[in-house]
Design an enzyme around this catalytic site. Structure first.
Site, PDB file in Angstrom:
ATOM      1  N   CYS A   5       0.798  -1.207   0.000  1.00 10.65           N
ATOM      2  CA  CYS A   5       0.000   0.000   0.000  1.00 10.65           C
ATOM      3  C   CYS A   5       0.842   1.275   0.000  1.00 10.65           C
ATOM      4  O   CYS A   5       1.956   1.301   0.496  1.00 10.65           O
ATOM      5  CB  CYS A   5      -0.923   0.091   1.205  1.00 10.65           C
ATOM      6  SG  CYS A   5      -1.741  -1.444   1.596  1.00 10.65           S
ATOM      7  N   ARG A  30       3.003   0.834  -5.410  1.00  4.39           N
ATOM      8  CA  ARG A  30       3.059   0.085  -4.149  1.00  4.39           C
ATOM      9  C   ARG A  30       1.864  -0.845  -3.967  1.00  4.39           C
ATOM     10  O   ARG A  30       1.859  -1.686  -3.080  1.00  4.39           O
ATOM     11  CB  ARG A  30       3.105   1.053  -2.962  1.00  4.39           C
ATOM     12  CG  ARG A  30       4.328   1.914  -2.928  1.00  4.39           C
ATOM     13  CD  ARG A  30       4.276   2.818  -1.733  1.00  4.39           C
ATOM     14  NE  ARG A  30       4.416   2.074  -0.509  1.00  4.39           N
ATOM     15  CZ  ARG A  30       5.563   1.835   0.106  1.00  4.39           C
ATOM     16  NH1 ARG A  30       6.675   2.292  -0.408  1.00  4.39           N
ATOM     17  NH2 ARG A  30       5.603   1.160   1.220  1.00  4.39           N
ATOM     18  N   TRP A  90      -2.765  -2.797  -1.706  1.00  2.00           N
ATOM     19  CA  TRP A  90      -2.425  -4.119  -2.237  1.00  2.00           C
ATOM     20  C   TRP A  90      -2.848  -5.102  -1.160  1.00  2.00           C
ATOM     21  O   TRP A  90      -2.229  -5.208  -0.108  1.00  2.00           O
ATOM     22  CB  TRP A  90      -0.929  -4.220  -2.497  1.00  2.00           C
ATOM     23  CG  TRP A  90      -0.529  -5.474  -3.192  1.00  2.00           C
ATOM     24  CD1 TRP A  90      -0.522  -5.701  -4.543  1.00  2.00           C
ATOM     25  CD2 TRP A  90      -0.071  -6.688  -2.598  1.00  2.00           C
ATOM     26  NE1 TRP A  90      -0.094  -6.969  -4.807  1.00  2.00           N
ATOM     27  CE2 TRP A  90       0.192  -7.601  -3.641  1.00  2.00           C
ATOM     28  CE3 TRP A  90       0.147  -7.105  -1.285  1.00  2.00           C
ATOM     29  CZ2 TRP A  90       0.651  -8.896  -3.417  1.00  2.00           C
ATOM     30  CZ3 TRP A  90       0.602  -8.398  -1.060  1.00  2.00           C
ATOM     31  CH2 TRP A  90       0.856  -9.273  -2.125  1.00  2.00           C
ATOM     32  N   ASN A 116      -1.143   0.866   6.502  1.00  2.75           N
ATOM     33  CA  ASN A 116      -0.279  -0.084   5.813  1.00  2.75           C
ATOM     34  C   ASN A 116       0.310  -0.975   6.885  1.00  2.75           C
ATOM     35  O   ASN A 116       0.890  -0.476   7.842  1.00  2.75           O
ATOM     36  CB  ASN A 116       0.827   0.689   5.074  1.00  2.75           C
ATOM     37  CG  ASN A 116       1.821  -0.225   4.397  1.00  2.75           C
ATOM     38  OD1 ASN A 116       1.531  -1.395   4.155  1.00  2.75           O
ATOM     39  ND2 ASN A 116       2.994   0.300   4.087  1.00  2.75           N
ATOM     40  N   GLY A 117       0.120  -2.285   6.754  1.00  4.42           N
ATOM     41  CA  GLY A 117       0.681  -3.180   7.757  1.00  4.42           C
ATOM     42  C   GLY A 117      -0.355  -4.181   8.226  1.00  4.42           C
ATOM     43  O   GLY A 117      -1.403  -4.341   7.596  1.00  4.42           O
ATOM     44  N   GLU A 499      17.160 -14.922 -13.759  1.00  4.47           N
ATOM     45  CA  GLU A 499      16.614 -13.568 -13.805  1.00  4.47           C
ATOM     46  C   GLU A 499      15.808 -13.355 -15.095  1.00  4.47           C
ATOM     47  O   GLU A 499      14.731 -12.762 -15.068  1.00  4.47           O
ATOM     48  CB  GLU A 499      17.761 -12.545 -13.672  1.00  4.47           C
ATOM     49  CG  GLU A 499      17.384 -11.091 -13.777  1.00  4.47           C
ATOM     50  CD  GLU A 499      16.407 -10.605 -12.703  1.00  4.47           C
ATOM     51  OE1 GLU A 499      16.103 -11.362 -11.771  1.00  4.47           O
ATOM     52  OE2 GLU A 499      15.923  -9.468 -12.843  1.00  4.47           O
ATOM     53  N   LYS A 503      11.803 -12.431 -15.083  1.00  2.00           N
ATOM     54  CA  LYS A 503      11.247 -11.255 -15.759  1.00  2.00           C
ATOM     55  C   LYS A 503      10.101 -11.669 -16.684  1.00  2.00           C
ATOM     56  O   LYS A 503       9.067 -11.015 -16.754  1.00  2.00           O
ATOM     57  CB  LYS A 503      12.330 -10.526 -16.576  1.00  2.00           C
ATOM     58  CG  LYS A 503      13.299  -9.736 -15.745  1.00  2.00           C
ATOM     59  CD  LYS A 503      12.661  -8.453 -15.235  1.00  2.00           C
ATOM     60  CE  LYS A 503      13.319  -7.900 -14.005  1.00  2.00           C
ATOM     61  NZ  LYS A 503      13.315  -8.663 -12.780  1.00  2.00           N
ATOM     62  N   GLU A 506       6.945 -12.740 -14.631  1.00  2.00           N
ATOM     63  CA  GLU A 506       6.190 -11.688 -13.942  1.00  2.00           C
ATOM     64  C   GLU A 506       5.562 -10.692 -14.902  1.00  2.00           C
ATOM     65  O   GLU A 506       4.538 -10.097 -14.589  1.00  2.00           O
ATOM     66  CB  GLU A 506       7.037 -10.987 -12.885  1.00  2.00           C
ATOM     67  CG  GLU A 506       8.168 -10.157 -13.407  1.00  2.00           C
ATOM     68  CD  GLU A 506       8.969  -9.495 -12.283  1.00  2.00           C
ATOM     69  OE1 GLU A 506       8.390  -9.075 -11.290  1.00  2.00           O
ATOM     70  OE2 GLU A 506      10.204  -9.422 -12.426  1.00  2.00           O
ATOM     71  N   HIS A 522      19.964 -33.854 -16.534  1.00  2.00           N
ATOM     72  CA  HIS A 522      19.484 -34.614 -15.376  1.00  2.00           C
ATOM     73  C   HIS A 522      17.967 -34.545 -15.249  1.00  2.00           C
ATOM     74  O   HIS A 522      17.416 -34.838 -14.195  1.00  2.00           O
ATOM     75  CB  HIS A 522      20.165 -34.115 -14.099  1.00  2.00           C
ATOM     76  CG  HIS A 522      21.655 -34.263 -14.149  1.00  2.00           C
ATOM     77  ND1 HIS A 522      22.269 -35.482 -14.099  1.00  2.00           N
ATOM     78  CD2 HIS A 522      22.642 -33.352 -14.319  1.00  2.00           C
ATOM     79  CE1 HIS A 522      23.585 -35.319 -14.204  1.00  2.00           C
ATOM     80  NE2 HIS A 522      23.830 -34.031 -14.347  1.00  2.00           N
ATOM     81  N   LYS A 624       5.334  -3.507  -5.641  1.00  2.00           N
ATOM     82  CA  LYS A 624       6.748  -3.165  -5.650  1.00  2.00           C
ATOM     83  C   LYS A 624       7.445  -3.520  -4.338  1.00  2.00           C
ATOM     84  O   LYS A 624       8.528  -4.061  -4.335  1.00  2.00           O
ATOM     85  CB  LYS A 624       6.902  -1.670  -5.946  1.00  2.00           C
ATOM     86  CG  LYS A 624       8.339  -1.193  -6.097  1.00  2.00           C
ATOM     87  CD  LYS A 624       8.997  -1.784  -7.324  1.00  2.00           C
ATOM     88  CE  LYS A 624      10.421  -1.331  -7.523  1.00  2.00           C
ATOM     89  NZ  LYS A 624      11.124  -2.220  -8.460  1.00  2.00           N
TER      90      LYS A 624
END
Ligand code: F6R
Length: 629
Positions: A5, A30, A90, A116-117, A499, A503, A506, A522, A624
């Protein structure tokens, strides 16, 4: 409940609503599954909130969106108001709908709170409130705070005192910001384990989860400490501890401006941030190399003696930062001969890691707020290890809790997918590894100097990759219809492969996997089928033993029908016969190759996702700052 948030608060002579909504737009990265505002004017509060992105709230405020079950307080939407608060959410608990969107109000509609929290004892508080006759209308923990404030205000105290009294009854992590119709010139904030900064203006003041929300208005800021309450009036800012004793405040000046937080002509922040990488890398090197070529990292706050006593390094981080940590291991072990482990921060404290006073734990985090990494830092410190943070956000929680910190100078990273922060994290770990080598004498001074000189050339090399990136974009567009892409690498190319896959997952919501090329036979080689795109990161020819093995791996997968997309350094002719598509990167020392090899993968994912019509700055289900464990 809401864990990430963005929060904004404003008091002053401008339209509070305009300032708050503009601030929310900058904080939308956020969290973006609902948004809301509360504005105090003429003795009443006007609350407006909507599920979905900020655009929905804007439409509601403009009166073009019909109420979708929201509990808008009566009043004129758009009232200018002297004070206001806003929230972009969020959600982790409680559906992201209008009802659970913030702000939350008390029974009388006189107090509005954003949060927030997580308030861990909220179930008990809620039960108590209900027993005392309060009517709670959402599934959130936040609403309990509004009702607790209502009870305190009813006893005749002001909003600030009420907040202090309520905070001591809350368990967990929270940033709270509230307005009260009875005190229209006041916004009150509180902070425990969750970010909140004050923006100091003239005749107006601001509160926000980070400075980007108010940077268009002021660059003077105050960091709030743990367990503090801030009172914001047009005339000034007062900070106290939860018990009411005045707190000492540290003012600082923000050294980047509003244009840095805007898209700078790019369609997406991510594209802007990819383009900024040469500068970000250069800025992170800046001031750290002395005139004599020796590294000076005094800012780390760890003495050379402390660094000489280290006998083991453990790196903790999440996601992209974890990949930076994996690359760091190769550099640290090679240059310093210190054993180095890399651990996902979320796993670290659950496996009884062996930590002593001579262990150095390095926590890597762009935001400095990632809860998994923060908890790993706390665990390491409890075990008496020294903890060094590598962070991008000045004054964020992780660097504040570490023994030392090396800041990356990437500037604000707004796009959810990390790009420039990753490259600067690599620079930071190279600097730390070389500094350790210098201090501990594991490399000769001239060897450290030579590598530092090479690091100094990396901004141009990254620039070179960006200048020749167009074929990567075309390739990405041509693969938009694929269901799966695999990535292979060896040595430092392995984390680069991880990486690249992260990318793509997401941003393009595609199945993508990164493998150590040697591991393929393997098991994963069974995934190879006719036409499957496989991206292979080929190590520098300076390490023939690695290079030649991966050339064999490319042949193996191609023989099984893979469409090979090969990233290889300039002049590497050995790969040409086996590459269906060849992407060239500048030749650089093996350990530094991730700085150039990652860039095409970022562009690839960004372009492919755009071709699929996705919002690359705000991919679904992500936020984020991940301030939840
Ligand atoms: C991926 C990404 C995330 C972050 C991770 C850690 O593109 O951005 O995987 O790297 O959430 O975040 P920080 O570095 O802020 O601790």
């Amino acid at each position: 409940m809401a864990r990430m948030c963005g929060i904004v608060g404003y008091v002053g002579s401008q339209s509070a609503l305009d300032v708050v909504v503009e601030g929310l737009a900058r904080l939308e990265y956020r969290g973006y599954d609902s948004a809301g505002t509360a504005v105090s004017a003429d003795g009443k509060l006007t609350v407006t909130k909507r599920a979905g992105k900020l655009a929905n709230l804007r439409e509601a405020l403009a009166g073009t969106l019909p109420p979708g079950g929201a509990d808008d307080s009566p009043g004129e939407d758009g009232t200018p108001g002297r004070s206001g608060i806003g929230h972009t959410r969020w959600a982790t608990h409680g559906a992201p709908n209008d009802r659970n969107a913030h702000p939350h109000t008390d029974c009388t509609g006189a107090v509005a709170v954003v949060h927030n929290g997580i308030i861990e004892n909220f179930a008990t508080l809620r039960l108590e409130l209900e027993r005392r006759g309060h009517d709670l209308s959402s599934d959130t923990d936040t609403e309990a705070v509004a009702h607790l404030l209502e009870e305190e205000l009813a006893k005749g105290v002001g909003l600030a005192d009420a907040m202090r009294r309520v905070c001591v009854r809350l368990d967990g992590a929270f940033t709270l910001v509230a307005v009260y119709s009875g005190e229209p010139d006041l916004v009150v904030g509180a902070r425990r384990n969750s970010p909140l900064v004050v923006g100091v203006g003239e005749g107006e003041n601001f509160l926000a989860s980070d400075v980007s929300a108010f940077i268009a208005h002021t660059r003077d800021a105050i960091e709030l400490g743990q367990d503090q309450v801030v009172e914001l009036r047009p005339t000034g800012v007062r900070v106290t501890e939860f018990d009411g004793t005045p707190a000492a405040v540290t003012e600082y000046h923000v050294d980047w401006d509003v244009s840095a937080a805007e898209k700078g002509g790019h369609d997406y922040f991510m594209l802007k941030e990819i383009a900024e990488q040469p500068t970000a890398v250069a800025d992170t090197l800046l001031g750290r190399i002395g005139a004599d070529g020796r590294l000076s990292l005094d800012e780390m706050r760890l003495t050379d003696d402390e660094l000489r006593d280290i006998d083991k390094i453990i790196i903790v981080a999440c996601g992209t930062a974890y990949h930076a940590g994996m690359i760091a291991k190769y550099a640290i072990e090679h240059w310093t001969q210190l054993p180095c482990e890399v651990e996902l921060a979320s796993e670290f404290r659950y496996r009884d890691p062996i930590l002593t006073r001579s262990t150095l734990v390095i926590a890597i985090s762009q935001s400095g707020e990632t809860m998994d990494t923060l908890m790993a830092v706390r665990h390491a410190r409890e075990q008496r290890a020294s903890v060094l943070g590598i962070c991008n956000v000045n004054g964020s929680t992780i660097p504040r809790e570490c023994d030392g910190v090396l800041y990356t100078h990437a500037g604000p990273e707004i796009a959810v997918a990390s790009t420039k922060a990753f490259l600067t994290q690599l620079v930071a770990v190279y600097l730390i590894a070389l500094y350790l080598a210098q201090v501990r004498g594991t490399k000769w001074g001239d060897e450290v100097f030579a590598m530092v000189q090479l690091l100094g050339t990396m901004p141009q090399k990254v620039e070179q990759v960006l200048e020749t990136i167009e074929p990567v974009r075309e390739l990405a567009r041509s693969l938009a219809g694929e269901r799966c892409v695999l990535f292979l690498g060896r040595h430092v190319g392995f984390p680069v492969a991880l990486e690249g896959a992260l990318k793509l997952k997401e941003l393009a919501y595609m199945h993508a996997e990164g493998f150590a090329a040697g591991e393929l036979k393997h098991g994963p080689i069974a995934l190879i089928e006719q036409g499957l795109p496989v991206v292979v990161i080929v190590p520098s020819r300076a390490r023939p033993i690695l290079h030649d093995k991966i050339v064999s791996n490319i042949q193996e997968i191609r023989a099984r029908g893979a469409r090979t997309i090969v990233i290889a350094e300039e002049g590497d002719e050995a790969v040409v016969p086996y590459a269906d598509t060849l992407i060239r990167v500048p030749a650089v020392p093996t350990l530094l190759q991730p700085l150039v090899a990652t860039v095409p993968l970022q562009v690839f994912a960004c372009e492919l996702a755009t071709a699929k019509g996705h919002d690359v700055d705000q991919p679904r289900n992500l936020a984020k700052s991940v301030t939840v464990e």
